[in-house]
Design a protein around this motif. Structure first.
Motif, PDB file in Angstrom:
ATOM      1  N   ILE A  67       0.814  -1.225   0.000  1.00  0.00           N
ATOM      2  CA  ILE A  67       0.000   0.000   0.000  1.00  0.00           C
ATOM      3  C   ILE A  67       0.844   1.270   0.000  1.00  0.00           C
ATOM      4  CG2 ILE A  67      -2.100  -1.005   0.986  1.00  0.00           C
ATOM      5  CD1 ILE A  67      -1.271   0.118   3.708  1.00  0.00           C
ATOM      6  N   VAL A 116      -1.657   6.916   0.230  1.00  0.00           N
ATOM      7  CA  VAL A 116      -1.064   6.368   1.460  1.00  0.00           C
ATOM      8  C   VAL A 116       0.281   7.060   1.706  1.00  0.00           C
ATOM      9  CG1 VAL A 116      -0.123   4.292   2.561  1.00  0.00           C
ATOM     10  CG2 VAL A 116      -2.257   4.149   1.246  1.00  0.00           C
ATOM     11  N   VAL A 140      -3.724   4.153   8.484  1.00  0.00           N
ATOM     12  CA  VAL A 140      -2.837   3.440   7.550  1.00  0.00           C
ATOM     13  C   VAL A 140      -2.969   1.925   7.736  1.00  0.00           C
ATOM     14  CG1 VAL A 140      -0.413   3.045   6.911  1.00  0.00           C
ATOM     15  CG2 VAL A 140      -1.228   5.365   7.344  1.00  0.00           C
ATOM     16  N   GLY A 194      -5.736   0.447   8.532  1.00  0.00           N
ATOM     17  CA  GLY A 194      -7.110   0.018   8.265  1.00  0.00           C
ATOM     18  C   GLY A 194      -7.704  -0.650   9.497  1.00  0.00           C
ATOM     19  N   ASN A 230      -7.021  -3.348  11.033  1.00  0.00           N
ATOM     20  CA  ASN A 230      -6.053  -3.840  12.019  1.00  0.00           C
ATOM     21  C   ASN A 230      -5.625  -2.747  12.990  1.00  0.00           C
ATOM     22  OD1 ASN A 230      -5.884  -6.545  11.373  1.00  0.00           O
ATOM     23  ND2 ASN A 230      -4.386  -6.191   9.733  1.00  0.00           N
ATOM     24  N   VAL A 258     -26.288  -2.509  11.767  1.00  0.00           N
ATOM     25  CA  VAL A 258     -25.546  -3.359  10.833  1.00  0.00           C
ATOM     26  C   VAL A 258     -26.401  -4.509  10.304  1.00  0.00           C
ATOM     27  CG1 VAL A 258     -24.444  -5.027  12.397  1.00  0.00           C
ATOM     28  CG2 VAL A 258     -23.191  -4.187  10.404  1.00  0.00           C
ATOM     29  N   LEU A 273     -23.326  -9.243   7.138  1.00  0.00           N
ATOM     30  CA  LEU A 273     -22.807  -9.243   5.768  1.00  0.00           C
ATOM     31  C   LEU A 273     -21.299  -9.462   5.820  1.00  0.00           C
ATOM     32  CD1 LEU A 273     -23.770  -7.178   2.763  1.00  0.00           C
ATOM     33  CD2 LEU A 273     -21.399  -6.990   3.474  1.00  0.00           C
ATOM     34  N   PHE A 280     -13.491  -9.509  10.581  1.00  0.00           N
ATOM     35  CA  PHE A 280     -14.087  -8.233  11.029  1.00  0.00           C
ATOM     36  C   PHE A 280     -15.593  -8.187  10.764  1.00  0.00           C
ATOM     37  CE2 PHE A 280      -9.884  -5.947   9.652  1.00  0.00           C
ATOM     38  CZ  PHE A 280      -9.244  -6.369  10.799  1.00  0.00           C
ATOM     39  N   ALA A 305     -16.955  -7.949  16.391  1.00  0.00           N
ATOM     40  CA  ALA A 305     -16.408  -8.112  15.032  1.00  0.00           C
ATOM     41  C   ALA A 305     -15.794  -9.504  15.020  1.00  0.00           C
ATOM     42  CB  ALA A 305     -15.367  -7.052  14.742  1.00  0.00           C
ATOM     43  N   GLU A 344     -16.965   0.224   5.950  1.00  0.00           N
ATOM     44  CA  GLU A 344     -17.721   0.644   4.751  1.00  0.00           C
ATOM     45  C   GLU A 344     -16.803   1.379   3.768  1.00  0.00           C
ATOM     46  OE1 GLU A 344     -20.373  -1.486   5.669  1.00  0.00           O
ATOM     47  OE2 GLU A 344     -21.111  -0.172   4.083  1.00  0.00           O
ATOM     48  N   ILE A 396     -11.712   8.765  -2.980  1.00  0.00           N
ATOM     49  CA  ILE A 396     -11.420   8.428  -4.380  1.00  0.00           C
ATOM     50  C   ILE A 396     -12.730   8.162  -5.132  1.00  0.00           C
ATOM     51  CG2 ILE A 396     -10.275   6.737  -5.885  1.00  0.00           C
ATOM     52  CD1 ILE A 396      -8.183   6.454  -3.520  1.00  0.00           C
ATOM     53  N   PHE A 402      -7.227   4.600  -9.731  1.00  0.00           N
ATOM     54  CA  PHE A 402      -6.495   3.458  -9.180  1.00  0.00           C
ATOM     55  C   PHE A 402      -5.285   3.085 -10.036  1.00  0.00           C
ATOM     56  CE2 PHE A 402     -10.866   2.780  -7.512  1.00  0.00           C
ATOM     57  CZ  PHE A 402     -10.567   3.080  -6.193  1.00  0.00           C
TER      58      PHE A 402
END
Ligand SMILES: Cc1cc2nc3c(=O)[nH]c(=O)nc-3n(C[C@H](O)[C@H](O)[C@H](O)COP(=O)(O)OP(=O)(O)OC[C@H]3O[C@@H](n4cnc5c(N)ncnc54)[C@H](O)[C@@H]3O)c2cc1C
Lengths: 377, 502
Positions: free
Chosen positions: A272, A278, A335, A337, A339, B123, B161, B202, B255, B475, B483, B500
């Motif tokens: 990443i 990032v 950064v 996410g 975790n 959720v 989900l 998660f 989670a 989400e 982006i 991307f």
């Protein structure tokens, strides 16, 4: 950075980084806990003893009082390295310095000469202090009434750092009929002192904090009656930058973990760190962390050189650094996410700790306003 | 003055004025009863806050610290008793059929007291959206019937989900990235169904949900064209739970890790299958998948925006309480200009967050999935027709395999123009990252105002800071959502832009 500017500190730096790596790092996750339980006294005691044995609790205390007699640079270097691993221990070292500075600011030379050289244990050497308060901002402080040669304190004091562990505390209280507040030395083992269970707080969990109730406990006045604010300002003036050093250490830890993760974690077919957004987050974190590192080191140098307005620099540095730190630790989680949000990684702890450190020495906006008061006076 | 065609041409020039300010175009079309219904729902949320959430939330958070394995069954049962798990399910499938946009206002209310509790309720509707947006009416009917029965019998039936995988988080939320990622949840066609192998991580409320919408892939190298979405039920052979994550905040909402080891899922529970979709749409498999994902995220992201707004509001309310009580130099804190200005800033953040999700709602209502439901005659028919009509006429029609699925897929898969899709997904992302960023921002302002009072768990503020951070991550991270705003709403003005790539 501090050591780069002051080579004499190198041996201290080696000592502290080794200590942080060997003694603190393996236990960070375990020690960041709630609720506190019976094991805690042992954990705190053993870590505490190590810090005490190495002399870290008296880093700025002059040698005549059985301290190490170093300056603000040494303290900040130490706080930063410890905070990079676990800022809870920086709070312990910081609070020890703060109470010592208040005692010295009050000119309580005799007390200091008795207290520190005679201390046989960490519990005796470390003096608790309500480090998250500017006592002048507290609406109701404990009341002090004269009783013979000494005083008796009654009332509550919130949020005393390590109050459940140490033998002594410096307590701000109001003497009836006097303007302002005064500082007193109180024996926390006295039966007239009641302690709450450790407070469940946002961060810095390895350093418990308690609320205290005094039921007419004997107390020894430090310095003059009603002069507490003067002593607190003198002590905190130099130590504001020490709180900045803690935040700077937290930022370095956050940046390092984010950088390491970004070089490992793959999304979209590459690590990443290759995504320019990032990289931009990491760049922002780096800019803030590096600038802050320099800011803390420069402020320490300025203080030691006695430049004009050094107190203003110290306070301004702290306010600015805390703000930067709170931004960096938030990105530090981002950064990683999902975790980053989990306790298996260090980032969520830093996110909490940075805010807790920001709350040291009173409300942020009031600190800002006192800065402007000082400049415009 | 301008001619009609000149006005049209100026208005439709980028940025198209009609897309930029949805409120003035669509507010007049809002059925009046919908406003009343939304007020009723907000009132209900406030009652729930008074009676259940506020007295409980700190104690529940403490319990999860004392015992990280703690599961909020009692809370889920309470929410079930209050009817929250069927409120936004369509009437035709046995739900209460409340207007979908109202869930955002509801979530803001509950979340302003406790984001964890808001998510314990909210959720489930991510699951509902995943199920609905596949358009398989027979399975929808079957699963939703379980939810309805669960409400009746007091044995809650929730829907989770599961799309995130250990090596693919951002990648599975964005079709452009999927095929480049390391996707591992494999499904293999066998007689009568699919065999699933893989792990999902998660998953919010995973182990508390009887049903889970699961995303698997027949070809892991080209997952975007080979996605199979299916419903898996708790207790199925080969389906187990792994560790229960130890999170910083929203701790009451679990989670979970979901493990699938040779788990057989029968064809009857497959809700989106690229092969079967070919029968009723001309769209390519990849487009069907994209549309499905876009729909789900267009619905869920404004709600996460409302969660963020609720964090901003919770922080604002905590700071306001503090400022009303505290004194500085013997004078009420609230009388200082600098305090008033900080509070004004926080309040403004709350309202801006709300406006952003309200706009995203309007896009979904008038240009997106709720389009038909929002037309006044249809809205009123659905609201006031007797239940018997739903049960006896609509329901059999919709659950007829060919008619129902054809109808739903025409409506959902072929019914939306690409530019409308961009508007909905773009505004969903905008509401999401804006609302959640201001959530964290207000927490910061509040903590600075409150000092050590804000640090103490018993005062609630520090928990909001911990809870709020998650919103910037799930989400789709706020980076991905930014982006997506560029991709959907700005890129049309940038012919050279590649997404991307860098
Ligand atoms: C508590 C919790 C509950 C959740 N609940 C659910 C659930 O119910 N169901 C479910 O399916 N998932 C759930 N998720 C998963 C969530 O959606 C993911 O965590 C999220 O999508 C991010 O993925 P990741 O954690 O793998 O981070 P990564 O994708 O690994 O991202 C790491 C960092 O890289 C950045 N990044 C990655 N790719 C790019 C790119 N192309 N461009 C720019 N930046 C990039 C990200 O923004 C982030 O900063 C949950 C997560 C959490 C933490």
């Amino acid at each position: 950075m501090i050591t780069a500017l002051n080579k004499d500190l190198k041996p201290f730096e080696d000592l502290i980084t080794e200590f942080a790596r060997e003694e603190l790092k393996p236990h960070v996750e375990k020690n960041d806990r709630y609720p506190y339980d019976s094991r805690d006294a042992e954990i705190i005691e053993s870590n505490f003893r190590k810090i005490y044995d190495l002399g870290f609790l008296g880093i700025m205390l002059p040698e005549e009082y059985n301290g190490i007699g170093q300056g603000i640079s040494a303290l900040c270097m130490m706080l930063g390295h410890v905070a990079e691993v676990d800022a809870s221990y920086s709070l312990i070292i910081f609070t020890s310095s703060l109470s010592q500075e208040v005692i010295l600011a009050a000119g309580a030379d005799k007390t200091a000469k008795k207290l520190f050289p005679q201390a046989k244990t960490a519990q005796d050497y470390f003096i608790s202090f309500p480090s998250f308060t500017n006592p002048g901002q507290v609406v109701t402080l404990p009341q002090a009434a004269i009783s013979g040669k000494d005083y008796k304190l009654t009332g509550n004091l919130d949020y005393l750092v390590l109050g459940n562990f140490t033998n002594w505390a410096v307590i701000p209280a109001k003497v009836s009929g006097k303007q302002g507040y005064s500082f007193f030395l109180v024996d926390l083992k006295d039966k007239a002192v009641r302690k709450s269970a450790p407070i469940f707080s946002l961060g810095l969990h390895a350093c418990p904090i308690v609320d205290i109730t005094f039921d007419g406990v004997n107390a020894q006045l430090l310095g003059e009656e009603g002069e507490g604010e003067k002593y607190f300002n003198k002590a905190s003036k130099v130590l504001h930058v020490a709180t900045a050093a803690i935040s700077s250490g937290i930022m370095k830890g956050s940046l390092k973990e984010a950088m390491d993760y970004a070089k490992e974690r793959e999304q979209g077919g590459w690590t990443i760190v290759n995504w320019s957004e990032v990289r931009m987050i990491l760049a922002n974190m780096t800019v803030k962390s590096k600038a802050v590192d320099m800011c803390v080191a420069g402020t320490c140098q300025g203080i030691e050189a006695g430049i004009p307005d050094w107190g203003v620099y110290s306070m301004a540095a702290a306010i600015h650094v805390h703000e930067m730190a709170c931004e960096v630790v938030t990105d530090g989680i981002q950064v990683l996410g999902g975790n980053g949000y989990m306790k298996d990684y260090g980032q969520e702890k830093r996110y909490r700790d940075a805010r807790q450190v920001q709350a040291l020495l009173g409300l942020v906006p009031l600190r800002k306003l006192s800065l402007i008061r000082e400049i415009s006076a | 003055m301008l001619t009609r065609s000149q006005v049209k041409s100026f208005i439709s020039r980028y940025p198209d004025f009609r897309d930029e300010v949805l409120s003035i175009h669509y507010a007049p079309r809002m059925p009046k009863a919908m406003v009343k219904e939304t007020q009723k729902i907000v009132a209900l949320a406030r009652k729930f806050n008074d009676e259940i959430a506020r007295p409980l939330f700190l104690e529940l958070d403490r319990k999860t610290h004392e015992n990280p394995e703690f599961l909020p069954w009692d809370l889920v049962k309470k929410a079930n008793e209050w009817g929250f798990y069927t409120m936004w399910m369509p009437k035709v499938f046995g739900g209460k059929g409340y207007n979908m946009p109202s869930i955002a206002y509801f979530s803001e209310e509950i979340g302003s007291v406790c984001l964890g509790i808001a998510n314990v309720i909210g959720v489930h509707y991510l699951g509902v959206a995943g199920l609905m947006m596949a358009g398989n009416t027979r399975v929808i009917k079957k699963v939703m019937n379980d939810v309805v029965q669960g409400e009746k019998t007091g044995d809650p039936c929730l829907i989770a989900l599961a799309i995130t995988e250990p090596m693919a988080g951002t990648d599975v939320e964005e079709i452009e990235l999927e095929d480049r990622g390391k996707i591992t949840c494999h499904v293999r066609k066998v007689k009568g169904g699919y065999i699933v192998n893989g792990t999902k991580i998660f998953i919010s409320m995973g182990r508390l949900s009887k049903w889970t919408v699961l995303y698997g892939y027949t070809n892991l190298k080209k997952s975007s064209e080979n996605t199979v979405v299916m419903m898996v039920k708790q207790g199925m052979k080969g389906f187990t739970y792994g560790t229960h994550e130890n999170k910083m905040g929203q701790r009451i909402c679990t989670a979970d890790v979901l493990n699938f080891e040779d788990c057989f899922v029968p064809d009857e529970l497959v809700i989106l299958d690229p092969e079967r979709a070919k029968g009723f749409t001309k769209q390519k498999s990849r487009d069907v998948k994209m549309r499905h994902l876009d729909y789900v995220l267009s619905l869920s992201r404004p709600v996460v925006g409302s969660f963020g707004t609720s964090a901003a509001r919770g922080a604002f309310e905590a700071a306001l309480r503090f400022a009303n009580e505290a004194e500085i130099d013997g004078k009420p804190m609230i009388s200082y200009e600098w305090v008033q200005c900080r509070l004004a800033e926080m309040y403004s953040n709350v309202r801006l967050g709300r406006l952003a999700y309200a706009e995203a709602n309007l896009a979904n209502q008038h240009r997106g999935v709720y389009n038909i439901l929002q037309m006044k005659p249809i809205y009123y028919y659905l609201k006031y027709l007797p239940l018997a009509f739903f049960n006896n006429v609509l329901s059999p029609l919709l659950t007829n395999r060919s008619i129902g699925t054809w109808l739903m897929s025409k409506w959902y898969l072929d019914g939306q123009k690409p530019e409308d899709q961009h508007l909905c997904t773009g505004l969903g992302s905008l509401a999401k990252f804006n609302g959640t960023d201001i959530g964290v921002k207000n927490c910061q302002i509040a903590l600075e105002l409150m000092g050590q009072t804000g640090m103490r768990h018993e005062n609630g503020m520090e928990k909001i800071l911990r809870d709020a951070k998650l919103l910037q991550i799930y989400e789709g991270t706020n980076q991905l959502n930014r982006i997506n705003v560029f991709k959907s709403l700005i890129a049309p003005a940038c012919p050279k832009a590649k997404i991307f790539e860098e």
